[in-house]
Design an enzyme around this catalytic site. Sequence first.
Site, PDB file in Angstrom:
ATOM      1  N   ASP A   1       1.330 -10.344  -8.998  1.00 21.18           N
ATOM      2  CA  ASP A   1       0.666  -9.763  -7.306  1.00 21.18           C
ATOM      3  C   ASP A   1       2.171  -8.038  -7.340  1.00 21.18           C
ATOM      4  O   ASP A   1       3.292  -7.405  -7.314  1.00 21.18           O
ATOM      5  CB  ASP A   1       1.448 -10.660  -6.973  1.00 21.18           C
ATOM      6  CG  ASP A   1       1.494 -10.003  -5.109  1.00 21.18           C
ATOM      7  OD1 ASP A   1       0.639  -9.178  -4.999  1.00 21.18           O
ATOM      8  OD2 ASP A   1       1.804 -10.702  -4.139  1.00 21.18           O
TER       9      ASP A   1
ATOM     10  N   LYS B   1       1.329   1.862  -4.305  1.00 25.93           N
ATOM     11  CA  LYS B   1       0.324   1.820  -4.296  1.00 25.93           C
ATOM     12  C   LYS B   1      -0.594   2.018  -3.870  1.00 25.93           C
ATOM     13  O   LYS B   1      -2.096   2.347  -3.636  1.00 25.93           O
ATOM     14  CB  LYS B   1       0.284   0.010  -4.235  1.00 25.93           C
ATOM     15  CG  LYS B   1      -0.851  -0.951  -3.752  1.00 25.93           C
ATOM     16  CD  LYS B   1      -0.486  -1.960  -3.553  1.00 25.93           C
ATOM     17  CE  LYS B   1      -2.177  -3.054  -3.857  1.00 25.93           C
ATOM     18  NZ  LYS B   1      -1.723  -4.990  -3.653  1.00 25.93           N
TER      19      LYS B   1
ATOM     20  N   GLU C   1      -6.981  -9.511  -4.397  1.00 26.92           N
ATOM     21  CA  GLU C   1      -5.590 -10.316  -3.676  1.00 26.92           C
ATOM     22  C   GLU C   1      -6.065 -11.690  -3.053  1.00 26.92           C
ATOM     23  O   GLU C   1      -6.466 -12.620  -2.863  1.00 26.92           O
ATOM     24  CB  GLU C   1      -4.928  -9.630  -3.738  1.00 26.92           C
ATOM     25  CG  GLU C   1      -4.626  -8.913  -3.450  1.00 26.92           C
ATOM     26  CD  GLU C   1      -4.170  -7.671  -2.947  1.00 26.92           C
ATOM     27  OE1 GLU C   1      -4.338  -7.153  -2.092  1.00 26.92           O
ATOM     28  OE2 GLU C   1      -2.814  -6.702  -3.855  1.00 26.92           O
TER      29      GLU C   1
ATOM     30  N   ASP D   1      -4.429 -11.558   5.454  1.00 26.81           N
ATOM     31  CA  ASP D   1      -3.431 -11.243   4.704  1.00 26.81           C
ATOM     32  C   ASP D   1      -2.868 -10.632   5.268  1.00 26.81           C
ATOM     33  O   ASP D   1      -2.883  -9.092   5.869  1.00 26.81           O
ATOM     34  CB  ASP D   1      -3.453 -10.654   3.163  1.00 26.81           C
ATOM     35  CG  ASP D   1      -2.386 -10.468   2.036  1.00 26.81           C
ATOM     36  OD1 ASP D   1      -1.357 -10.553   2.860  1.00 26.81           O
ATOM     37  OD2 ASP D   1      -2.580 -10.361   0.798  1.00 26.81           O
TER      38      ASP D   1
HETATM   39  P1  ADP Z   1       2.865  -7.335   0.406  1.00 28.59           P
HETATM   40  O1  ADP Z   1       2.842  -5.943   1.561  1.00 28.59           O
HETATM   41  O2  ADP Z   1       3.591  -5.745  -0.491  1.00 28.59           O
HETATM   42  O3  ADP Z   1       2.184  -7.726   0.245  1.00 28.59           O
HETATM   43  P2  ADP Z   1       4.436  -9.602   1.449  1.00 28.59           P
HETATM   44  O4  ADP Z   1       3.078 -10.206   1.425  1.00 28.59           O
HETATM   45  O5  ADP Z   1       5.838 -10.499   0.497  1.00 28.59           O
HETATM   46  O6  ADP Z   1       4.034  -7.527   0.701  1.00 28.59           O
HETATM   47  O7  ADP Z   1       5.376  -9.510   2.802  1.00 28.59           O
HETATM   48  C1  ADP Z   1       6.133  -8.004   2.376  1.00 28.59           C
HETATM   49  C2  ADP Z   1       6.597  -8.082   4.332  1.00 28.59           C
HETATM   50  O8  ADP Z   1       6.810 -10.129   4.641  1.00 28.59           O
HETATM   51  C3  ADP Z   1       7.674  -8.016   4.893  1.00 28.59           C
HETATM   52  O9  ADP Z   1       7.575  -6.651   6.483  1.00 28.59           O
HETATM   53  C4  ADP Z   1       8.798  -9.078   5.402  1.00 28.59           C
HETATM   54  O10 ADP Z   1       9.559  -8.275   6.003  1.00 28.59           O
HETATM   55  C5  ADP Z   1       7.671  -9.893   5.845  1.00 28.59           C
HETATM   56  N1  ADP Z   1       8.694 -11.474   5.503  1.00 28.59           N
HETATM   57  C6  ADP Z   1       8.873 -11.564   4.970  1.00 28.59           C
HETATM   58  N2  ADP Z   1       9.688 -12.470   4.914  1.00 28.59           N
HETATM   59  C7  ADP Z   1       9.848 -12.618   5.787  1.00 28.59           C
HETATM   60  C8  ADP Z   1       9.685 -13.971   7.346  1.00 28.59           C
HETATM   61  N3  ADP Z   1      10.356 -14.701   6.922  1.00 28.59           N
HETATM   62  N4  ADP Z   1       9.510 -13.858   8.907  1.00 28.59           N
HETATM   63  C9  ADP Z   1       8.756 -12.848   9.279  1.00 28.59           C
HETATM   64  N5  ADP Z   1       8.766 -11.320   8.131  1.00 28.59           N
HETATM   65  C10 ADP Z   1       9.247 -11.675   6.668  1.00 28.59           C
HETATM   66 MG    MG Z   2      -0.043  -8.441  -0.735  1.00 29.74          MG
END
Ligand code: ADP
Ligand code: MG
Length: 571
Positions: free
Chosen positions: A6, A68, A143, A166
């Site tokens: 990912d 990205k 995704e 998402d």
């Molecule tokens: P991407 O954007 O690369 O798909 P992710 O799906 O890992 O990334 O999402 C990242 C986001 O999720 C970040 O903003 C992070 O702060 C938030 N996040 C991660 N864990 C938590 C949590 N326990 N509660 C709220 N937000 C969270």
């Molecule tokens: Mg993501």
Amino acid sequence: MIVGIDLGTTHSAIGVVDSGFPILLADEEGKRIMPSVVWFGMDGAVEVGRKALRRQATDARRVVLSVKRWMGADTILENIGKTPDEVSAEILKELKRIAEWRIGAEVTKAVITVPAYFNDAQRAATKRAGELAGLEVARILNEPTAAALAYGLDKLKNKARVAVYDLGGGTFDLTILEMEDGVFQVLATHGDTRLGGDDVDAMICSWLSAGLEIPGYQRWRFLEEAEKAKRALSDLSEFTLRIPFYDGKNSLEKTITRLDLDAMTKGWIARSLKCCQQAMHDSGLSLNELDAVVLVGGSTRMPAVREAVAEFFQCEVDVTQHPDEAIALGATIQAGVMSGAMRKMVLLDVTPLSLGIETFGGLMNVLISRNTTIPCKAGEMFTNAADSQEKMAIRVLQGEREMARDNWELGKFEVMMEKLPKGHARVGVQFRIDADGILEVLARDTKTGKDTVINIASSAVNVDDAAVEEMVSASVEHAFEDMSERIFTEAKLKADELLPAVEMIMAQGLVEEHERGEIEAAVKEVKATMASGAANALKVAVQRLDSATEAAAARLVEKAMEEALERELGL
Ligand code: ADP
Ligand code: MG
């Protein structure tokens, strides 16, 4: 081996199928999720992930975040002098390194995910980034499709519709998929490339710093503490943020509650729901036509987000997977299916009951015994029971009983064969069960070389547990009668063969006077025990007759050979 990746806007992860199970690989700090951040030092040094993120406080100009967003664009990044795919390649290289370190082997092939809305240029750039990192990209996967795979939604019925919500760090996507012959098709996708968890960090940050003079270089510490508070509030009802000496002399301490956060994020969540509405409208579906709604992206860990989504879709949302790991997990499953590593699970199937065919006297002849691992094959030779027999009936049986009639018939067919004296035909029967549990029965007359084949659907492997139990316990319960019936049947078959042969030997005068008494007594005993039905007594009597006539039988063979020799010499 193929890995699943990912490659996210704010976070990335890598996984592999190990012993039939998809797992994500953790780095040296034990973390399975890596920030998609790269730092390029002046001297050519490169750091990726958490290390690069720490450089943000001191060397922000040389740190690349959210690369990205630039994928597919023909630009050179300011201060760094690299193209977006070159920066992405650094993230992939680091993931590849972690995987190789964990697995202890070289990694050369990957499945990489991209948003459903990525166009050809963006997909091609992602593929190029993989190649720059030394990875052959086996597939670019959407995704939401990966998320659906992680949630096991590929097991849903054909035409099933799934909504994937998402909400990540910097982007939001709502995708509606429809299952079509085992593959997910995108029915509609709508999103906001400027909506994500980063916004919440910024909101908490401005709430925290309201009315304060904060030096620019300290801003990063505020953002970091804000994100920490946000994550904590997904589990706790309040959290105290602390920033010591934020301006060199003053320290800050402020408590935030879940309710404060809910109030702050209301409008932000509503923006995501607007996209949901648009996507639903585009798909032409009504809410009750959806078979599942799943949550993906770290920001869906926020309770307020979960509640709002459930309310919007008027259903329970599936939260059984870690939302920030689901896409990497789905990519890994896809990689495992492509490399064959996922199929190993099926191979551990066994035959629940024995498989065989009926032979002379109505006996069960087992070819593949119970609990054999599939795929497997086994075969045996059979002969004709009567002179000039034209065909042989093959009854395919399943079960644990000694007599054919007590087992289940799975199929039945006839093999034509050349007319030959009794016991001269040679028919080979082979059973083969493939990985899908399909039983193929092949019968071949070795004289003519002609094959007869039938396929029996998965009934050889898929048997109801209760039925298997019943069959096995019946075989234990009837073990004694079953066994003596088998012994009697086998001894009777032998007797049926022996009695006419003995008569023939006597008629030809091949029996010597001192043997006659014992032979006649043995014949009498065989006939008597056969009539009485006593299995072991018949077996003993047949053995007695066999040894009483041994010498005479040898003379018969000798005589036949002499006659043959004379014929050959023309005497
Ligand atoms: P991407 O954007 O690369 O798909 P992710 O799906 O890992 O990334 O999402 C990242 C986001 O999720 C970040 O903003 C992070 O702060 C938030 N996040 C991660 N864990 C938590 C949590 N326990 N509660 C709220 N937000 C969270
Ligand atoms: Mg993501």
